[in-house]
Write a protein that holds these residues in place. Structure first.
Motif, PDB file in Angstrom:
ATOM      1  N   MET A 116      22.526   1.976   8.334  1.00  0.00           N
ATOM      2  CA  MET A 116      21.136   2.427   8.345  1.00  0.00           C
ATOM      3  C   MET A 116      21.061   3.912   8.694  1.00  0.00           C
ATOM      4  O   MET A 116      20.287   4.661   8.090  1.00  0.00           O
ATOM      5  N   TRP A 117      21.872   4.329   9.655  1.00  0.00           N
ATOM      6  CA  TRP A 117      21.902   5.749  10.012  1.00  0.00           C
ATOM      7  C   TRP A 117      22.443   6.588   8.860  1.00  0.00           C
ATOM      8  O   TRP A 117      21.955   7.701   8.596  1.00  0.00           O
ATOM      9  N   VAL A 119      12.808   0.174   5.194  1.00  0.00           N
ATOM     10  CA  VAL A 119      14.001  -0.346   4.518  1.00  0.00           C
ATOM     11  C   VAL A 119      14.135  -1.856   4.732  1.00  0.00           C
ATOM     12  O   VAL A 119      14.402  -2.609   3.792  1.00  0.00           O
ATOM     13  N   ASN A 120      13.932  -2.298   5.966  1.00  0.00           N
ATOM     14  CA  ASN A 120      14.040  -3.732   6.256  1.00  0.00           C
ATOM     15  C   ASN A 120      12.990  -4.550   5.497  1.00  0.00           C
ATOM     16  O   ASN A 120      13.230  -5.690   5.104  1.00  0.00           O
ATOM     17  N   GLU A 121      11.848  -3.929   5.285  1.00  0.00           N
ATOM     18  CA  GLU A 121      10.790  -4.614   4.525  1.00  0.00           C
ATOM     19  C   GLU A 121      11.143  -4.673   3.036  1.00  0.00           C
ATOM     20  O   GLU A 121      10.852  -5.658   2.358  1.00  0.00           O
ATOM     21  N   GLN A 122      11.794  -3.619   2.528  1.00  0.00           N
ATOM     22  CA  GLN A 122      12.074  -3.524   1.104  1.00  0.00           C
ATOM     23  C   GLN A 122      13.340  -4.274   0.687  1.00  0.00           C
ATOM     24  O   GLN A 122      13.424  -4.783  -0.428  1.00  0.00           O
ATOM     25  N   LEU A 123      14.339  -4.306   1.575  1.00  0.00           N
ATOM     26  CA  LEU A 123      15.614  -4.927   1.233  1.00  0.00           C
ATOM     27  C   LEU A 123      15.706  -6.352   1.751  1.00  0.00           C
ATOM     28  O   LEU A 123      15.261  -6.646   2.857  1.00  0.00           O
ATOM     29  N   GLU A 124      16.326  -7.200   0.955  1.00  0.00           N
ATOM     30  CA  GLU A 124      16.620  -8.553   1.418  1.00  0.00           C
ATOM     31  C   GLU A 124      17.894  -8.560   2.262  1.00  0.00           C
ATOM     32  O   GLU A 124      18.012  -9.308   3.215  1.00  0.00           O
ATOM     33  N   SER A 131       9.488   3.516  -2.166  1.00  0.00           N
ATOM     34  CA  SER A 131       8.342   2.879  -1.520  1.00  0.00           C
ATOM     35  C   SER A 131       7.289   3.898  -1.087  1.00  0.00           C
ATOM     36  O   SER A 131       6.113   3.557  -0.976  1.00  0.00           O
ATOM     37  N   ILE A 132       7.704   5.146  -0.855  1.00  0.00           N
ATOM     38  CA  ILE A 132       6.736   6.169  -0.464  1.00  0.00           C
ATOM     39  C   ILE A 132       6.357   7.068  -1.644  1.00  0.00           C
ATOM     40  O   ILE A 132       5.713   8.105  -1.467  1.00  0.00           O
ATOM     41  N   GLY A 133       6.803   6.680  -2.851  1.00  0.00           N
ATOM     42  CA  GLY A 133       6.366   7.379  -4.060  1.00  0.00           C
ATOM     43  C   GLY A 133       7.122   8.642  -4.399  1.00  0.00           C
ATOM     44  O   GLY A 133       6.708   9.400  -5.292  1.00  0.00           O
ATOM     45  N   LYS A 134       8.257   8.890  -3.753  1.00  0.00           N
ATOM     46  CA  LYS A 134       9.030  10.105  -4.033  1.00  0.00           C
ATOM     47  C   LYS A 134       9.861   9.970  -5.303  1.00  0.00           C
ATOM     48  O   LYS A 134      10.068  10.949  -6.022  1.00  0.00           O
ATOM     49  N   ILE A 135      10.408   8.771  -5.556  1.00  0.00           N
ATOM     50  CA  ILE A 135      11.207   8.563  -6.752  1.00  0.00           C
ATOM     51  C   ILE A 135      10.851   7.212  -7.380  1.00  0.00           C
ATOM     52  O   ILE A 135      10.287   6.334  -6.720  1.00  0.00           O
ATOM     53  N   LYS A 136      11.237   7.055  -8.648  1.00  0.00           N
ATOM     54  CA  LYS A 136      10.968   5.807  -9.365  1.00  0.00           C
ATOM     55  C   LYS A 136      12.246   5.102  -9.805  1.00  0.00           C
ATOM     56  O   LYS A 136      12.207   3.920 -10.115  1.00  0.00           O
ATOM     57  N   GLU A 167      13.684   2.759   9.202  1.00  0.00           N
ATOM     58  CA  GLU A 167      14.323   1.440   9.301  1.00  0.00           C
ATOM     59  C   GLU A 167      13.329   0.328   8.988  1.00  0.00           C
ATOM     60  O   GLU A 167      13.665  -0.658   8.313  1.00  0.00           O
ATOM     61  N   SER A 168      12.104   0.485   9.460  1.00  0.00           N
ATOM     62  CA  SER A 168      11.072  -0.538   9.219  1.00  0.00           C
ATOM     63  C   SER A 168      10.790  -0.693   7.730  1.00  0.00           C
ATOM     64  O   SER A 168      10.696  -1.817   7.211  1.00  0.00           O
TER      65      SER A 168
END
Length: 623
Positions: A133-134, A120-125, A168-173, A117-118
């Motif tokens: 979220m769940w 996602v909240n940082e990445q999404l406006e 954000s964790i580099g798994k996909i582009k 959640e942390s």
């Protein structure tokens, strides 16, 4: 004598002694239980089929064990085979357990969810509701999963949350979406609304007019999409660009199938292409608000898209068992499926409920009743044609003079019934004169009055139809009456469609006339419009739910009303008053009730067949 079973580009049984292989091949156990798994034999080897599932491998090894016991030789199974079988057996079992734990919000996942959640909240406006979220956490953690949340519940935002976290964790582009063409614009709009200034959109659309040919598009997919973060394909295009798509999704890509019920036909070319491109993808999401429009067979392709390699091993339901499941099989299917999908209602997301439906009976003229009696006699043996002809009578009697190609209306059916009959509308001169003498139908006049009244109150209106002729007719009538009206239907190009919808949203147009086959999916109109008139409608629950959710969806303020109007012509017949639209409406409400009850119970519901629907609708007048 010793027989070794090992992995060597597939499972191989071999022995240093030729006599061992020869004795096995001649044994009764081999002929009855082993030969079905074998592709070929050599003097000291038995080569098994390359595509054996882990369960088939285990069954073959068990058969070898019996054979070894009877022939008195030693069986040695290499540890890599044992490890492979154990790993495959545990994969979906463990994934199934995880799915249940996430859906139950298990305490041991609290820390993982908070970290997700942390990020996602940082990445999404855009800020997601807790339930969204769940759902996003569920789809991300499962890697391959379905989202069956009802239309209008924010599935797209949850998918973008998955994308935000995984990228954000580099798994996909990138994210590659396969959807109806009408959903391209909403996927682009939702990307911008979800990420805002935090991430720049770089999209590739398969229907971009900037590419002159399919060869140019293929070249762009191979060499020019390195920095693209959103790729959009419709289901019809996947077959043409299958190899290019497979090359993309095999590496750093989240693959999404939107409105996946579009490929429910088993063995269909669109479904086969979808299953093939999904085979090598690491992350796959299949989305639909109506997973089982008709029978449990409708999940067959979906599960093969998600778990093609594991289907036989873990699910294993035959198409026939899914078509007519016993109560025990139904229970087993739901138990197997439950861990692999999330499903959220608008009520759970606290979307304000719509007002009670405004059902408006329209009492028709004697001429319209007389024409109905002709139709009941003429089409009593073809109830689908009868329904379509009555819809024409109710909307504009002169449409009865047009031929009907039933194949053009297969989209309104809830199942895959093949329809290819053409009705050329032969009537007696007396009936032709009666049809030609008709002016505006009773329903049309009521609709014009209703829409003009709403517009006079400053309310934008969506009018839902089935026939393109009706869309054009109503659009002309409203424009001639001084009501600024636009229309969108299948032959309207994508660019023009976007321009018209933008015009409606900016209030350049006061009324939008359209049909569910064109505009029922993904388009969001709830920011501007809160009144929808159902002028023509069928018993297709998918179309009803999706069309309603163009104006009633997540994002509405708590005090915002939503109003649906249903016009229902009423005929007087020898059997009493009859309203086909009323019968259809009641069928739709019952199916919607069954669906919501199923969601509450955590199971998937089935719906009546087309034949059952039509029998129920005309039961009163076709005894």
């Amino acid at each position: 004598m010793t027989l070794y079973v090992t992995l060597d580009k597939g499972m191989v049984a071999f022995s240093p002694e030729d006599a061992t292989i020869s004795a096995i091949i001649q044994s009764k156990q081999y002929k009855i239980r082993i030969r079905r798994y074998v592709s070929s034999t050599e003097p000291n080897k038995i080569l098994f089929k390359r595509d054996l599932s882990y369960l088939a491998m285990q069954r073959a090894i068990d058969a070898f064990a019996l054979c070894a016991k009877e022939l008195g030789f030693e069986l040695v199974v290499d540890s890599p085979i044992r490890d492979y079988i154990d790993d495959r057996e545990m994969f979906l079992v463990a994934r199934s357990k995880l799915g249940i734990e996430i859906k139950q919000h298990d305490e041991k996942l609290t820390e993982h969810f908070a970290a997700f959640e942390s990020v996602v909240n940082e990445q999404l406006e855009r800020k997601l509701r807790d339930r969204q979220m769940w759902d996003a956490f569920f789809m991300t953690s499962m890697k391959k999963a379905s989202n069956f949340s009802v239309p209008g519940s924010g599935k797209t935002s949850s998918v973008y949350a998955c994308f935000a976290y995984l990228s954000s964790i580099g798994k996909i582009k990138r994210i590659l979406v396969v959807s109806p063409k009408s959903a391209f614009g909403p996927w682009i709009d939702e990307f911008k609304q979800c990420f805002g200034a935090k991430r720049e959109l770089n999209a590739f659309c398969i229907h971009d007019v900037g590419y002159s040919s399919s060869a140019a598009k293929k070249s762009a997919l191979r060499y020019e999409c390195g920095n693209v973060n959103l790729l959009l394909f419709n289901y019809e295009s996947v077959k043409t660009y299958k190899d290019e798509i497979k090359g993309i999704v095999a590496d750093d890509t989240l693959l999404v199938f939107d409105e996946v019920h579009k490929v429910k036909r088993i063995g269909g070319e669109y479904a086969s292409a979808a299953i093939e491109i999904a085979a090598d993808a690491s992350y796959v999401i299949a989305m639909t608000g109506t997973p089982i429009p008709n029978t449990y067979q409708d999940i067959f392709n979906l599960l093969h898209i998600l778990y093609g390699n594991e289907y036989d091993d873990f699910f294993g339901f035959t198409t026939q068992a899914l078509k007519n499941p016993s109560p025990a099989t139904t229970q087993q299917v739901n138990a197997k499926l439950r861990p692999f999908f999330c499903r959220t209602t608008k009520e759970q997301l606290q979307v304000p409920p719509p007002n009670s439906d405004m059902v408006l009976p329209v009492y028709v003229t004697i001429d319209e009743e007389n024409i109905l009696n002709v139709l009941l006699k003429k089409y009593k043996k073809n109830k689908l044609l009868l329904m379509l002809r009555i819809l024409q009578l109710e909307s504009d009697a002169k449409q009865l003079l047009n031929a009907i190609d039933l194949s053009e209306f297969s989209y309104i059916l809830d199942d895959d019934v093949e329809v290819d009959e053409i009705d050329y509308a032969n009537y007696s001169d007396e009936i032709l004169d009666l049809i030609n003498s008709q002016g505006l139908s009773s329903k049309t006049m009521q609709c014009l009055s209703l829409v003009r009244g709403l517009v006079a109150q400053g309310k934008p209106v969506v009018v839902w139809c089935i026939y393109v002729d009706t869309i054009r007719h109503l659009t002309d009538l409203l424009n001639n009456a001084g009501v600024s009206t636009c229309s969108v239907f299948g032959s309207v190009g994508l660019d023009q469609r976007t321009e018209l919808l933008d015009g409606f949203k900016s209030q350049k147009y006061q009324v939008l006339v359209t049909n569910p086959n064109t505009l029922a999916e993904s388009v969001s109109l709830h920011g501007i419009c809160h009144d929808a008139v159902y002028f023509e409608y069928s018993f297709n629950l998918v179309h009803l739910l999706q069309s309603k959710d163009r104006i009633h969806r997540l994002g509405l303020p708590n005090d915002q009303y939503t109003q649906f109007y249903y016009l229902q012509p009423v005929f007087k017949s020898p059997e009493g008053y009859f309203s086909m639209s009323e019968q259809i409406y009641e069928r739709l409400k019952e199916k919607e009730r069954v669906m919501l009850q199923a969601i509450e119970g955590g199971v998937l519901e089935t719906q009546p067949t087309t034949e059952e629907e039509l029998d129920a609708i005309f039961q009163q007048v076709l005894q």
